[in-house]
Design an enzyme around this catalytic site. Structure first.
Site, mmCIF file in Angstrom:
data_model
loop_
_atom_site.group_PDB
_atom_site.id
_atom_site.type_symbol
_atom_site.label_atom_id
_atom_site.label_comp_id
_atom_site.label_asym_id
_atom_site.label_seq_id
_atom_site.Cartn_x
_atom_site.Cartn_y
_atom_site.Cartn_z
ATOM 1 N N THR A 127 -16.650 -12.861 38.013
ATOM 2 C CA THR A 127 -15.493 -13.172 36.926
ATOM 3 C C THR A 127 -15.279 -14.219 36.653
ATOM 4 O O THR A 127 -15.943 -15.373 37.602
ATOM 5 C CB THR A 127 -13.940 -12.630 37.806
ATOM 6 O OG1 THR A 127 -13.142 -13.631 36.808
ATOM 7 C CG2 THR A 127 -13.823 -13.562 39.173
ATOM 8 N N TYR A 151 -7.472 -15.884 43.651
ATOM 9 C CA TYR A 151 -8.386 -13.943 42.824
ATOM 10 C C TYR A 151 -9.995 -15.300 42.953
ATOM 11 O O TYR A 151 -10.852 -14.979 43.494
ATOM 12 C CB TYR A 151 -7.509 -13.953 41.911
ATOM 13 C CG TYR A 151 -8.854 -12.580 40.713
ATOM 14 C CD1 TYR A 151 -9.532 -11.802 41.696
ATOM 15 C CD2 TYR A 151 -9.183 -13.430 39.400
ATOM 16 C CE1 TYR A 151 -10.715 -10.843 40.789
ATOM 17 C CE2 TYR A 151 -10.243 -12.321 38.898
ATOM 18 C CZ TYR A 151 -11.045 -11.105 39.810
ATOM 19 O OH TYR A 151 -11.634 -10.505 39.017
HETATM 20 N N1 UFG Z 1 0.039 -12.165 29.476
HETATM 21 C C1 UFG Z 1 1.014 -13.535 28.635
HETATM 22 N N2 UFG Z 1 1.970 -12.298 28.593
HETATM 23 C C2 UFG Z 1 1.826 -11.030 30.140
HETATM 24 C C3 UFG Z 1 0.073 -11.267 29.977
HETATM 25 C C4 UFG Z 1 -0.856 -11.421 29.959
HETATM 26 O O1 UFG Z 1 0.782 -14.245 28.054
HETATM 27 O O2 UFG Z 1 2.511 -9.901 29.963
HETATM 28 C C5 UFG Z 1 -1.449 -13.650 28.959
HETATM 29 C C6 UFG Z 1 -1.615 -14.849 30.058
HETATM 30 O O3 UFG Z 1 -0.719 -16.474 30.755
HETATM 31 C C7 UFG Z 1 -2.690 -15.243 29.984
HETATM 32 C C8 UFG Z 1 -3.840 -14.149 28.589
HETATM 33 O O4 UFG Z 1 -2.339 -13.374 28.095
HETATM 34 O O5 UFG Z 1 -2.904 -16.619 29.233
HETATM 35 C C9 UFG Z 1 -4.735 -14.076 29.389
HETATM 36 O O6 UFG Z 1 -3.698 -13.219 30.351
HETATM 37 P P1 UFG Z 1 -4.506 -11.893 31.279
HETATM 38 O O7 UFG Z 1 -3.419 -11.309 32.519
HETATM 39 O O8 UFG Z 1 -4.487 -10.293 30.513
HETATM 40 O O9 UFG Z 1 -5.529 -12.112 32.253
HETATM 41 P P2 UFG Z 1 -6.918 -13.030 32.668
HETATM 42 O O10 UFG Z 1 -6.670 -14.048 31.963
HETATM 43 O O11 UFG Z 1 -5.164 -13.613 33.697
HETATM 44 O O12 UFG Z 1 -7.223 -12.393 33.679
HETATM 45 C C10 UFG Z 1 -8.215 -11.542 33.539
HETATM 46 C C11 UFG Z 1 -8.619 -10.717 34.656
HETATM 47 C C12 UFG Z 1 -9.385 -11.621 35.536
HETATM 48 C C13 UFG Z 1 -10.161 -11.829 35.101
HETATM 49 C C14 UFG Z 1 -10.254 -13.302 33.624
HETATM 50 C C15 UFG Z 1 -10.764 -14.355 33.069
HETATM 51 O O13 UFG Z 1 -7.472 -10.188 34.680
HETATM 52 O O14 UFG Z 1 -9.837 -10.764 36.341
HETATM 53 O O15 UFG Z 1 -9.175 -12.354 32.789
HETATM 54 O O16 UFG Z 1 -10.813 -14.605 31.611
HETATM 55 F F1 UFG Z 1 -11.200 -13.095 36.303
#
Ligand code: UFG
Length: 339
Positions: A127, A151
């Protein structure tokens, strides 16, 4: 069908852990369509039986070394692809042991067992979270691993184990694919993300559009980005799946180990994703701007030069609206089909 791989690989056998999950099931589909023989090993904790479109499904846990050994001895895979993992960043912050157990310790179980059974080719779902907060706008594979959440740490540890195993034994080879933000679903709507508690932005936005949530929260508007919200590199799950075929052929052909980023090389802010989700769905769902979520880096974008050159990877779905359209189609069909 992916014709260029059909002839050379039709007898290649792949054991896929986590093949009933979101990314794993798209990989099973892609390999099955290309004529590979696949076997899924999944405990169904977050995966679903119906999402395994090709090959047999063994329902078992990676901590069950006996079952794992029997499975490997019987199936005799040419390679193992390891998707089974816990993947929710905020959950990893509140339940770190679950992540080290499931992502690090269970990977060790799998590696130990496969080595004992004589399988030497391994593809690992890693990741972008291993990078933490990169120093550069887009991050390449030689950047230091400095994860900022459990993670990312749990995956980084597994990557270090793989590197050391390869150094100790050149017959053991692996490709580690560092995924950026995987999204979207099967183009004809057979499979997609079906995790009820999904925290992923695109899924949450679409579930909000469907009325499953009252509003979508935007976590943080004070990041050092153009519009103050976090920027991510969203990549369609089928492009990720195809990268695994290329990675496998590379592994079997070259007999060496590598790490590749898997992303499109450009990103979208949370606000841009929300606007695209509203456009695709034609629904003006409610959005609430709120505080930062723990463990979020402001920008994560892949430098994908290495995978494009090394694996000749040519992504087909680099289009945010297409990604959201396929996810929307899935959101609107899977409950009726399966629940
Ligand atoms: N976000 C919101 N509201 C929500 C959900 C997410 O504002 O309801 C924001 C988060 O704060 C973040 C962005 O949208 O800034 C993306 O969040 P995600 O939860 O969609 O994804 P992440 O970037 O946290 O993580 C994902 C995968 C991980 C991986 C990562 C790598 O879940 O497994 O991408 O970039 F490691």
């Amino acid at each position: 069908m992916i014709p260029e791989f059909e002839a050379i690989s039709s007898k290649t056998k792949i054991l896929i852990t986590g093949g009933a999950g979101y990314i794993g099931s798209h990989v099973v589909k892609t390999f099955g369509e290309a004529g590979y023989e696949v076997l899924t090993y999944d405990n169904l904790s977050t995966g679903n039986k119906w999402s395994v479109l090709y090959g047999e499904l063994i329902v078992a846990d990676l901590s069950d070394k006996e079952r794992l050994k029997k499975t490997i001895v019987k199936f005799k895979p040419d390679a193992i692809m390891h998707f089974a993992a816990s993947i929710v960043v905020p959950e990893s912050v509140s339940s770190p042991l679950k992540y080290y157990q499931n992502n690090t310790v269970n990977t060790l179980n799998l590696l130990e067992t496969m080595m004992a059974c004589g399988t030497r080719n391994f593809i690992f779902s890693s990741t972008a979270a291993v990078y933490g907060i990169p120093d550069t706008m887009s991050v390449n594979e030689s950047a230091p691993m400095n994860p900022i959440n459990p993670y990312g740490s749990s995956k980084m540890m597994a990557e270090k184990v793989l590197r050391d195993m390869h150094l100790a034994d050149n017959d053991f080879n692996y490709v580690s694919l560092r995924y950026f933000n995987v999204a979207g679903a099967d183009g004809v709507g057979r499979i997609g993300e079906a995790y009820k508690e999904s925290t992923h932005l695109i899924t949450r936005a679409l579930k909000t559009a469907k009325g499953e949530f009252e509003k979508l929260q935007v976590f943080g508007t004070d990041y050092p980005t153009s519009d103050g919200t976090c920027i991510r590199d969203y990549i369609h799950v089928d492009d990720i799946a195809y990268a695994h075929i290329l990675a496998l052929e590379y592994l079997l052909d070259k007999g060496t180990s590598e790490v590749f980023n898997c992303g499109y090389g450009h990103g979208y802010s949370v606000r841009e994703v929300v606007a695209a989700a509203k456009k695709v769905t034609s629904i003006d769902f409610e959005v609430e701007e709120t505080g930062r979520r723990e463990g979020d880096p402001s920008i994560l974008i892949a430098d994908n030069t290495k995978i494009k050159q090394g694996l000749n990877w040519k992504p087909k779905y680099d289009d945010l609206e297409y990604i959201i359209k396929t996810a929307w189609k899935w959101e609107n069909s899977y409950r009726e089909k399966y629940s």
